[in-house]
Write a protein that holds these residues in place. Sequence first.
Motif, PDB file in Angstrom:
ATOM      1  N   LEU A   1       0.854  -1.202   0.000  1.00 60.97           N
ATOM      2  CA  LEU A   1       0.000   0.000   0.000  1.00 60.97           C
ATOM      3  C   LEU A   1       0.880   1.238   0.000  1.00 60.97           C
ATOM      4  O   LEU A   1       1.806   1.340   0.810  1.00 60.97           O
ATOM      5  CB  LEU A   1      -0.887   0.011   1.245  1.00 60.97           C
ATOM      6  CG  LEU A   1      -2.225  -0.723   1.154  1.00 60.97           C
ATOM      7  CD1 LEU A   1      -2.849  -0.866   2.536  1.00 60.97           C
ATOM      8  CD2 LEU A   1      -3.203  -0.046   0.204  1.00 60.97           C
ATOM      9  N   VAL A   2       0.613   2.148  -0.917  1.00 59.14           N
ATOM     10  CA  VAL A   2       1.395   3.391  -0.990  1.00 59.14           C
ATOM     11  C   VAL A   2       0.445   4.580  -1.151  1.00 59.14           C
ATOM     12  O   VAL A   2      -0.679   4.434  -1.632  1.00 59.14           O
ATOM     13  CB  VAL A   2       2.391   3.373  -2.186  1.00 59.14           C
ATOM     14  CG1 VAL A   2       3.469   2.332  -1.970  1.00 59.14           C
ATOM     15  CG2 VAL A   2       1.664   3.140  -3.501  1.00 59.14           C
ATOM     16  N   ALA A   3       0.939   5.742  -0.751  1.00 64.05           N
ATOM     17  CA  ALA A   3       0.149   6.968  -0.901  1.00 64.05           C
ATOM     18  C   ALA A   3       0.116   7.383  -2.368  1.00 64.05           C
ATOM     19  O   ALA A   3       1.017   7.034  -3.140  1.00 64.05           O
ATOM     20  CB  ALA A   3       0.750   8.081  -0.054  1.00 64.05           C
ATOM     21  N   GLY A   4      -0.923   8.091  -2.745  1.00 64.68           N
ATOM     22  CA  GLY A   4      -0.968   8.702  -4.071  1.00 64.68           C
ATOM     23  C   GLY A   4      -1.444   7.797  -5.184  1.00 64.68           C
ATOM     24  O   GLY A   4      -1.276   8.127  -6.357  1.00 64.68           O
ATOM     25  N   ARG A   5      -2.009   6.650  -4.824  1.00 65.76           N
ATOM     26  CA  ARG A   5      -2.590   5.784  -5.847  1.00 65.76           C
ATOM     27  C   ARG A   5      -4.016   5.428  -5.440  1.00 65.76           C
ATOM     28  O   ARG A   5      -4.294   5.251  -4.247  1.00 65.76           O
ATOM     29  CB  ARG A   5      -1.785   4.482  -5.995  1.00 65.76           C
ATOM     30  CG  ARG A   5      -0.612   4.586  -6.948  1.00 65.76           C
ATOM     31  CD  ARG A   5       0.195   3.311  -6.956  1.00 65.76           C
ATOM     32  NE  ARG A   5      -0.440   2.199  -7.643  1.00 65.76           N
ATOM     33  CZ  ARG A   5      -0.233   1.891  -8.929  1.00 65.76           C
ATOM     34  NH1 ARG A   5       0.576   2.624  -9.663  1.00 65.76           N
ATOM     35  NH2 ARG A   5      -0.823   0.859  -9.488  1.00 65.76           N
TER      36      ARG A   5
ATOM     37  N   HIS B   1      -9.752   5.149   0.056  1.00 66.31           N
ATOM     38  CA  HIS B   1      -8.879   4.742   1.162  1.00 66.31           C
ATOM     39  C   HIS B   1      -7.750   5.738   1.417  1.00 66.31           C
ATOM     40  O   HIS B   1      -7.161   5.751   2.491  1.00 66.31           O
ATOM     41  CB  HIS B   1      -8.288   3.352   0.880  1.00 66.31           C
ATOM     42  CG  HIS B   1      -7.497   2.781   2.010  1.00 66.31           C
ATOM     43  ND1 HIS B   1      -7.913   2.852   3.321  1.00 66.31           N
ATOM     44  CD2 HIS B   1      -6.301   2.129   2.043  1.00 66.31           C
ATOM     45  CE1 HIS B   1      -7.020   2.265   4.107  1.00 66.31           C
ATOM     46  NE2 HIS B   1      -6.031   1.824   3.366  1.00 66.31           N
ATOM     47  N   GLY B   2      -7.412   6.558   0.436  1.00 64.43           N
ATOM     48  CA  GLY B   2      -6.301   7.487   0.605  1.00 64.43           C
ATOM     49  C   GLY B   2      -4.960   6.863   0.277  1.00 64.43           C
ATOM     50  O   GLY B   2      -3.940   7.549   0.239  1.00 64.43           O
ATOM     51  N   MET B   3      -4.931   5.545   0.086  1.00 67.47           N
ATOM     52  CA  MET B   3      -3.726   4.840  -0.354  1.00 67.47           C
ATOM     53  C   MET B   3      -4.158   3.797  -1.383  1.00 67.47           C
ATOM     54  O   MET B   3      -5.312   3.380  -1.402  1.00 67.47           O
ATOM     55  CB  MET B   3      -3.039   4.116   0.812  1.00 67.47           C
ATOM     56  CG  MET B   3      -2.547   5.007   1.917  1.00 67.47           C
ATOM     57  SD  MET B   3      -1.810   4.002   3.230  1.00 67.47           S
ATOM     58  CE  MET B   3      -0.111   3.967   2.694  1.00 67.47           C
TER      59      MET B   3
ATOM     60  N   GLU C   1       0.579  -0.633  -4.904  1.00 68.72           N
ATOM     61  CA  GLU C   1       1.690  -0.429  -5.830  1.00 68.72           C
ATOM     62  C   GLU C   1       1.696  -1.574  -6.839  1.00 68.72           C
ATOM     63  O   GLU C   1       1.338  -2.692  -6.511  1.00 68.72           O
ATOM     64  CB  GLU C   1       2.989  -0.451  -5.017  1.00 68.72           C
ATOM     65  CG  GLU C   1       4.177   0.164  -5.686  1.00 68.72           C
ATOM     66  CD  GLU C   1       5.349   0.285  -4.713  1.00 68.72           C
ATOM     67  OE1 GLU C   1       5.945   1.365  -4.675  1.00 68.72           O
ATOM     68  OE2 GLU C   1       5.631  -0.680  -3.999  1.00 68.72           O
TER      69      GLU C   1
ATOM     70  N   GLU D   1       0.614  -2.389   5.790  1.00 65.79           N
ATOM     71  CA  GLU D   1       1.675  -2.174   4.789  1.00 65.79           C
ATOM     72  C   GLU D   1       1.271  -2.674   3.408  1.00 65.79           C
ATOM     73  O   GLU D   1       1.866  -2.279   2.406  1.00 65.79           O
ATOM     74  CB  GLU D   1       2.953  -2.890   5.233  1.00 65.79           C
ATOM     75  CG  GLU D   1       3.561  -2.319   6.499  1.00 65.79           C
ATOM     76  CD  GLU D   1       4.634  -3.214   7.103  1.00 65.79           C
ATOM     77  OE1 GLU D   1       5.037  -2.952   8.235  1.00 65.79           O
ATOM     78  OE2 GLU D   1       5.058  -4.190   6.435  1.00 65.79           O
TER      79      GLU D   1
END
Length: 160
Positions: A14-18, A29-31, A34, A146
Amino acid sequence: MSLRIGHGVDAHRLVAGRPLRLGGVEIPHGMGLEGHSDGDVAAHALAHAMLAAAGAGDLGSRFPATDPRWRGTDSLDFVREAARLAAERHLRVESAQVVVIAQAPRLAAHLAAMAEALGAAASAPPGILWVTVTSCDGLGFTGRGEGIAASAVVLLASVS
Ligand code: MG
């Protein structure tokens, strides 16, 4: 009737901006996950299970992350391609289940839409593909938020 079982497992970070895409559904979800594609682990696990049951290779060899064709792709395309390869071998989905392993976000409200999208992509009749979710008690990388994992089992039946 000849039956073939397949099992697929996947996990992505899980990453921010996607945007978060799971089972072909965009979930606030805000994340996001990847990945070279849209990172949809539920679609990946299902496609992997279908390819395995059809004896048609695996996700990595069919859709290599080095191939620019699959960059940012809608992962339902992997499921559609797995269904096409199964049909080529005179096989269709008889039964399937996808389990998503996630601590957050809450997914219960999205499971029916995910099952519908995945089922349609798999060319499965309505009501034979189910999506469930478990949090695994907060343990491990999914528990720490994560990443998100998924597991899928598929039964393919010969088409007479
Ligand atoms: Mg994957």
